[in-house]
Motif scaffolding. Sequence first.
Motif, PDB file in Angstrom:
ATOM      1  N   VAL A  67      -5.955  -9.051   2.581  1.00  0.00           N
ATOM      2  CA  VAL A  67      -6.033  -8.277   3.818  1.00  0.00           C
ATOM      3  C   VAL A  67      -6.948  -8.995   4.812  1.00  0.00           C
ATOM      4  N   GLY A  68      -6.538  -8.961   6.078  1.00  0.00           N
ATOM      5  CA  GLY A  68      -7.328  -9.613   7.118  1.00  0.00           C
ATOM      6  C   GLY A  68      -6.965 -11.059   7.352  1.00  0.00           C
ATOM      7  N   ILE A  69      -6.109 -11.637   6.482  1.00  0.00           N
ATOM      8  CA  ILE A  69      -5.655 -13.010   6.695  1.00  0.00           C
ATOM      9  C   ILE A  69      -4.442 -12.978   7.619  1.00  0.00           C
ATOM     10  N   PRO A  70      -4.485 -13.674   8.745  1.00  0.00           N
ATOM     11  CA  PRO A  70      -3.317 -13.690   9.638  1.00  0.00           C
ATOM     12  C   PRO A  70      -2.245 -14.613   9.063  1.00  0.00           C
ATOM     13  N   GLY A  71      -1.140 -14.700   9.745  1.00  0.00           N
ATOM     14  CA  GLY A  71      -0.108 -15.632   9.307  1.00  0.00           C
ATOM     15  C   GLY A  71       1.054 -14.949   8.635  1.00  0.00           C
ATOM     16  N   THR A  72       1.899 -15.755   8.016  1.00  0.00           N
ATOM     17  CA  THR A  72       3.145 -15.278   7.434  1.00  0.00           C
ATOM     18  C   THR A  72       3.158 -15.481   5.927  1.00  0.00           C
TER      19      THR A  72
ATOM     20  N   THR B 178       1.817  -4.806  -9.688  1.00  0.00           N
ATOM     21  CA  THR B 178       1.693  -3.707 -10.656  1.00  0.00           C
ATOM     22  C   THR B 178       1.538  -2.381  -9.930  1.00  0.00           C
ATOM     23  N   ARG B 179       2.117  -1.341 -10.531  1.00  0.00           N
ATOM     24  CA  ARG B 179       2.017  -0.006  -9.940  1.00  0.00           C
ATOM     25  C   ARG B 179       0.635   0.579 -10.187  1.00  0.00           C
ATOM     26  N   THR B 180       0.099   1.220  -9.162  1.00  0.00           N
ATOM     27  CA  THR B 180      -1.178   1.913  -9.289  1.00  0.00           C
ATOM     28  C   THR B 180      -1.257   2.963  -8.185  1.00  0.00           C
ATOM     29  N   ALA B 181      -2.355   3.705  -8.160  1.00  0.00           N
ATOM     30  CA  ALA B 181      -2.481   4.799  -7.188  1.00  0.00           C
ATOM     31  C   ALA B 181      -2.592   4.250  -5.762  1.00  0.00           C
ATOM     32  N   ARG B 182      -1.831   4.848  -4.852  1.00  0.00           N
ATOM     33  CA  ARG B 182      -1.855   4.412  -3.460  1.00  0.00           C
ATOM     34  C   ARG B 182      -3.243   4.527  -2.863  1.00  0.00           C
ATOM     35  N   ASP B 183      -3.950   5.621  -3.176  1.00  0.00           N
ATOM     36  CA  ASP B 183      -5.271   5.829  -2.585  1.00  0.00           C
ATOM     37  C   ASP B 183      -6.229   4.704  -2.954  1.00  0.00           C
ATOM     38  N   GLY B 184      -6.143   4.244  -4.202  1.00  0.00           N
ATOM     39  CA  GLY B 184      -7.020   3.166  -4.638  1.00  0.00           C
ATOM     40  C   GLY B 184      -6.729   1.863  -3.910  1.00  0.00           C
TER      41      GLY B 184
ATOM     42  N   ARG C 116      -8.009   2.203  -0.286  1.00  0.00           N
ATOM     43  CA  ARG C 116      -9.469   2.110  -0.230  1.00  0.00           C
ATOM     44  C   ARG C 116      -9.922   0.663  -0.370  1.00  0.00           C
ATOM     45  N   CYS C 117      -9.303  -0.047  -1.304  1.00  0.00           N
ATOM     46  CA  CYS C 117      -9.658  -1.450  -1.526  1.00  0.00           C
ATOM     47  C   CYS C 117      -9.353  -2.287  -0.296  1.00  0.00           C
TER      48      CYS C 117
ATOM     49  N   ALA D  40       0.831  -1.206   0.000  1.00  0.00           N
ATOM     50  CA  ALA D  40       0.000   0.000   0.000  1.00  0.00           C
ATOM     51  C   ALA D  40       0.868   1.260   0.000  1.00  0.00           C
ATOM     52  N   THR D  41       1.913   1.268   0.799  1.00  0.00           N
ATOM     53  CA  THR D  41       2.804   2.431   0.886  1.00  0.00           C
ATOM     54  C   THR D  41       3.485   2.730  -0.439  1.00  0.00           C
ATOM     55  N   HIS D  42       3.840   1.689  -1.188  1.00  0.00           N
ATOM     56  CA  HIS D  42       4.584   1.859  -2.435  1.00  0.00           C
ATOM     57  C   HIS D  42       3.697   1.807  -3.682  1.00  0.00           C
TER      58      HIS D  42
END
Length: 296
Positions: free
Chosen positions: A115-120, A185-191, A194-195, A104-106
Amino acid sequence: MREIASPLLSQRTTLRLGGTAVAELILENPEDVARLPERLRVLGGAPVIMGAGSNILAQDGDLPLVLVRPDFNQGPEIVGEGAGKVFVRAGAAVPLPRLLRFCATHGLAGLEGLVGIPGTVGGAVAMNAGSFGVETCRKIENIRIASNGEVRVVVAQTLQYSYRRLCIDDKKNDFIVLEATFGLTRTARDGICRCMRHNFFEKKSKQPVTAWSAGCVFKNPSPEMPAGRLLDQAGFKGKKMGGMAFSTLHANFMINEGKGSATAALALMQEAKEAVLERFGIALEPEVRIIPCLFP
């Protein structure tokens, strides 16, 4: 290699169940891989690869197992770019939430569904974890594994994976994931953010993400007939036995209410399987990994 005697599975699994293993071997550097087969031979227990223990139902009592935990925490880091992809590498012990925050940061898209899945990272790769239409193995560029005391790289084109399953050389659970490189793939951080927020709150509203749980208990027989719906219609949402219960939020999540046991968990699973088979003619298969395995 660090060694811990008589580790408790109840302290190493998110379901907080399980007895005592023979030992735990923690792999701290690649040289430990070559020493592993001999140490396992001396200890005598069956090896079980452990990440964060988020998909394991360990049985009670003294268990003839040796836990093997790859402790490779390097990354995540960007290691290259080409053909429209950005390559991100992470060690097997990197928590999956840390990898997703890095993405998300990059501004790197492809793994938002996890997201929301625990573990490694290692666990997510080994079981081909998935959610919201995303499968971990579909985003892999290559993985570095240990097998038979040797380290090698396996490229995406040769991976054999399916629903919650990854095989190397036609074998499952006969390798240790050391690190994985993903093609994103590169895309907008905000998107991306939000997802991820949407996916997280969607999951939180329907699944007991803060409870002592191992995630989904049974595999979905098909997208049209998910296990949760079958269990709900068979009357198992919220059903309890011996300190274990199927969640009132999602019938395919079993939770430990605090004083549960693996014996109770397995009995409740068996009762649920029989009820679904009798009512729908569908034989549910466990998604949670039961150790030691009940069947050869």
